[in-house]
Design a protein around this motif. Structure first.
Motif, PDB file in Angstrom:
ATOM      1  N   ALA A   1       6.079  -5.364   2.785  1.00 19.93           N
ATOM      2  CA  ALA A   1       5.903  -3.914   2.910  1.00 19.93           C
ATOM      3  C   ALA A   1       5.825  -3.563   4.570  1.00 19.93           C
ATOM      4  O   ALA A   1       6.438  -2.623   5.032  1.00 19.93           O
ATOM      5  CB  ALA A   1       4.778  -3.343   2.096  1.00 19.93           C
ATOM      6  N   GLU A   2       5.179  -4.324   5.264  1.00 21.36           N
ATOM      7  CA  GLU A   2       4.814  -4.251   6.444  1.00 21.36           C
ATOM      8  C   GLU A   2       6.294  -4.208   7.251  1.00 21.36           C
ATOM      9  O   GLU A   2       6.549  -3.253   8.320  1.00 21.36           O
ATOM     10  CB  GLU A   2       3.885  -4.864   7.057  1.00 21.36           C
ATOM     11  CG  GLU A   2       3.593  -4.786   8.488  1.00 21.36           C
ATOM     12  CD  GLU A   2       2.616  -5.972   9.255  1.00 21.36           C
ATOM     13  OE1 GLU A   2       2.669  -6.059  10.327  1.00 21.36           O
ATOM     14  OE2 GLU A   2       2.066  -6.373   8.271  1.00 21.36           O
ATOM     15  N   ASN A   3       7.008  -5.311   6.969  1.00 21.24           N
ATOM     16  CA  ASN A   3       8.142  -5.557   7.559  1.00 21.24           C
ATOM     17  C   ASN A   3       9.364  -4.328   7.260  1.00 21.24           C
ATOM     18  O   ASN A   3      10.022  -4.228   8.177  1.00 21.24           O
ATOM     19  CB  ASN A   3       8.882  -6.755   7.186  1.00 21.24           C
ATOM     20  CG  ASN A   3      10.200  -7.290   8.047  1.00 21.24           C
ATOM     21  OD1 ASN A   3      11.292  -6.825   7.647  1.00 21.24           O
ATOM     22  ND2 ASN A   3       9.803  -7.646   9.064  1.00 21.24           N
ATOM     23  N   ILE A   4       9.483  -3.915   6.224  1.00 23.54           N
ATOM     24  CA  ILE A   4      10.458  -2.784   5.893  1.00 23.54           C
ATOM     25  C   ILE A   4       9.999  -1.472   5.736  1.00 23.54           C
ATOM     26  O   ILE A   4      10.527  -0.699   5.525  1.00 23.54           O
ATOM     27  CB  ILE A   4      11.219  -3.220   4.689  1.00 23.54           C
ATOM     28  CG1 ILE A   4      10.446  -3.238   3.333  1.00 23.54           C
ATOM     29  CG2 ILE A   4      11.856  -4.666   4.576  1.00 23.54           C
ATOM     30  CD1 ILE A   4      11.024  -3.483   2.086  1.00 23.54           C
ATOM     31  N   GLY A   5       8.705  -1.190   6.083  1.00 23.20           N
ATOM     32  CA  GLY A   5       8.071   0.005   6.089  1.00 23.20           C
ATOM     33  C   GLY A   5       7.915   0.818   4.752  1.00 23.20           C
ATOM     34  O   GLY A   5       8.221   1.994   4.858  1.00 23.20           O
ATOM     35  N   LEU A   6       7.455   0.115   3.891  1.00 25.28           N
ATOM     36  CA  LEU A   6       7.319   0.592   2.327  1.00 25.28           C
ATOM     37  C   LEU A   6       6.047   0.502   2.373  1.00 25.28           C
ATOM     38  O   LEU A   6       5.308  -0.409   2.777  1.00 25.28           O
ATOM     39  CB  LEU A   6       8.388   0.120   1.285  1.00 25.28           C
ATOM     40  CG  LEU A   6       9.710   0.405   1.532  1.00 25.28           C
ATOM     41  CD1 LEU A   6      10.567  -0.401   0.522  1.00 25.28           C
ATOM     42  CD2 LEU A   6      10.030   1.950   1.637  1.00 25.28           C
ATOM     43  N   ASN A   7       5.512   1.319   1.295  1.00 26.22           N
ATOM     44  CA  ASN A   7       4.252   1.102   0.338  1.00 26.22           C
ATOM     45  C   ASN A   7       4.346  -0.098  -0.394  1.00 26.22           C
ATOM     46  O   ASN A   7       5.230  -0.118  -1.245  1.00 26.22           O
ATOM     47  CB  ASN A   7       3.868   2.522  -0.117  1.00 26.22           C
ATOM     48  CG  ASN A   7       2.440   2.225  -0.778  1.00 26.22           C
ATOM     49  OD1 ASN A   7       2.037   1.516  -1.798  1.00 26.22           O
ATOM     50  ND2 ASN A   7       1.685   3.304  -0.403  1.00 26.22           N
ATOM     51  N   PRO A   8       3.366  -0.890  -0.210  1.00 23.71           N
ATOM     52  CA  PRO A   8       3.196  -2.243  -1.074  1.00 23.71           C
ATOM     53  C   PRO A   8       3.288  -2.075  -2.524  1.00 23.71           C
ATOM     54  O   PRO A   8       4.113  -2.659  -3.459  1.00 23.71           O
ATOM     55  CB  PRO A   8       1.708  -2.836  -0.589  1.00 23.71           C
ATOM     56  CG  PRO A   8       1.587  -2.239   0.938  1.00 23.71           C
ATOM     57  CD  PRO A   8       2.101  -0.840   0.483  1.00 23.71           C
ATOM     58  N   GLN A   9       2.524  -0.981  -3.044  1.00 18.03           N
ATOM     59  CA  GLN A   9       2.484  -0.304  -4.499  1.00 18.03           C
ATOM     60  C   GLN A   9       3.977  -0.022  -4.868  1.00 18.03           C
ATOM     61  O   GLN A   9       4.329  -0.202  -5.879  1.00 18.03           O
ATOM     62  CB  GLN A   9       1.484   0.708  -4.759  1.00 18.03           C
ATOM     63  CG  GLN A   9       1.294   0.725  -6.227  1.00 18.03           C
ATOM     64  CD  GLN A   9       0.871  -0.684  -6.793  1.00 18.03           C
ATOM     65  OE1 GLN A   9       0.048  -1.370  -6.320  1.00 18.03           O
ATOM     66  NE2 GLN A   9       1.475  -0.557  -8.167  1.00 18.03           N
ATOM     67  N   SER A  10       4.855   0.651  -4.058  1.00 18.96           N
ATOM     68  CA  SER A  10       6.279   1.176  -4.411  1.00 18.96           C
ATOM     69  C   SER A  10       6.823  -0.116  -4.796  1.00 18.96           C
ATOM     70  O   SER A  10       7.920  -0.194  -5.525  1.00 18.96           O
ATOM     71  CB  SER A  10       6.687   1.971  -3.269  1.00 18.96           C
ATOM     72  OG  SER A  10       5.852   3.091  -3.008  1.00 18.96           O
ATOM     73  N   ILE A  11       6.765  -1.187  -3.807  1.00 21.12           N
ATOM     74  CA  ILE A  11       7.523  -2.569  -3.812  1.00 21.12           C
ATOM     75  C   ILE A  11       6.891  -3.003  -5.302  1.00 21.12           C
ATOM     76  O   ILE A  11       7.971  -3.455  -5.938  1.00 21.12           O
ATOM     77  CB  ILE A  11       7.557  -3.533  -2.683  1.00 21.12           C
ATOM     78  CG1 ILE A  11       7.886  -2.706  -1.429  1.00 21.12           C
ATOM     79  CG2 ILE A  11       8.045  -4.905  -2.981  1.00 21.12           C
ATOM     80  CD1 ILE A  11       7.690  -3.702  -0.309  1.00 21.12           C
ATOM     81  N   ARG A  12       5.923  -3.142  -5.678  1.00 23.60           N
ATOM     82  CA  ARG A  12       5.354  -3.588  -6.832  1.00 23.60           C
ATOM     83  C   ARG A  12       5.952  -3.051  -7.988  1.00 23.60           C
ATOM     84  O   ARG A  12       6.360  -3.653  -9.177  1.00 23.60           O
ATOM     85  CB  ARG A  12       3.841  -3.663  -6.808  1.00 23.60           C
ATOM     86  CG  ARG A  12       3.043  -4.681  -5.988  1.00 23.60           C
ATOM     87  CD  ARG A  12       1.731  -4.673  -6.233  1.00 23.60           C
ATOM     88  NE  ARG A  12       0.901  -5.379  -5.110  1.00 23.60           N
ATOM     89  CZ  ARG A  12       0.447  -4.837  -3.950  1.00 23.60           C
ATOM     90  NH1 ARG A  12       0.697  -3.369  -3.633  1.00 23.60           N
ATOM     91  NH2 ARG A  12      -0.027  -5.547  -3.172  1.00 23.60           N
ATOM     92  N   ASN A  13       5.816  -1.603  -7.885  1.00 23.90           N
ATOM     93  CA  ASN A  13       6.572  -1.013  -8.991  1.00 23.90           C
ATOM     94  C   ASN A  13       8.070  -1.115  -9.450  1.00 23.90           C
ATOM     95  O   ASN A  13       8.207  -1.376 -10.485  1.00 23.90           O
ATOM     96  CB  ASN A  13       6.127   0.465  -8.822  1.00 23.90           C
ATOM     97  CG  ASN A  13       4.620   0.781  -8.863  1.00 23.90           C
ATOM     98  OD1 ASN A  13       3.942   0.251  -9.433  1.00 23.90           O
ATOM     99  ND2 ASN A  13       4.366   2.230  -8.251  1.00 23.90           N
ATOM    100  N   MET A  14       8.677  -1.057  -8.219  1.00 24.62           N
ATOM    101  CA  MET A  14      10.370  -1.520  -8.339  1.00 24.62           C
ATOM    102  C   MET A  14      10.452  -2.924  -8.772  1.00 24.62           C
ATOM    103  O   MET A  14      11.306  -3.092  -9.769  1.00 24.62           O
ATOM    104  CB  MET A  14      10.761  -1.073  -6.857  1.00 24.62           C
ATOM    105  CG  MET A  14      12.300  -1.344  -7.391  1.00 24.62           C
ATOM    106  SD  MET A  14      13.355  -0.257  -6.167  1.00 24.62           S
ATOM    107  CE  MET A  14      12.717   1.370  -6.272  1.00 24.62           C
TER     108      MET A  14
END
Length: 66
Positions: free
Chosen positions: A20-33
């Protein structure tokens, strides 16, 4: 975490927070996807229950445009 640091890591698996830090997204958004549409992320993920792990080499290939 910059890509150079991810490349230098010895771990085979990355956490959602590192990605998330590397690609600039919210960690929870990545988990959900990862749980609902992992193919849309563009890199491989492994979901075990509520945990999400990302293979380092798979993410590096994605980050390098492969």
């Amino acid at each position: 975490m910059p890509l150079k640091e991810i490349e230098a890591m010895q771990d085979d698996w990355l956490t959602v927070d590192v990605i998330a830090e590397n690609i600039g997204l919210n960690p929870q958004s990545i988990r959900n996807m990862a749980a609902t549409s992992p193919e849309k992320l563009g890199f491989p993920v492994v979901v075990c229950g509520h945990r999400v792990k990302i293979p380092r080499e798979g993410f590096l290939a994605f980050a390098r445009g492969r």
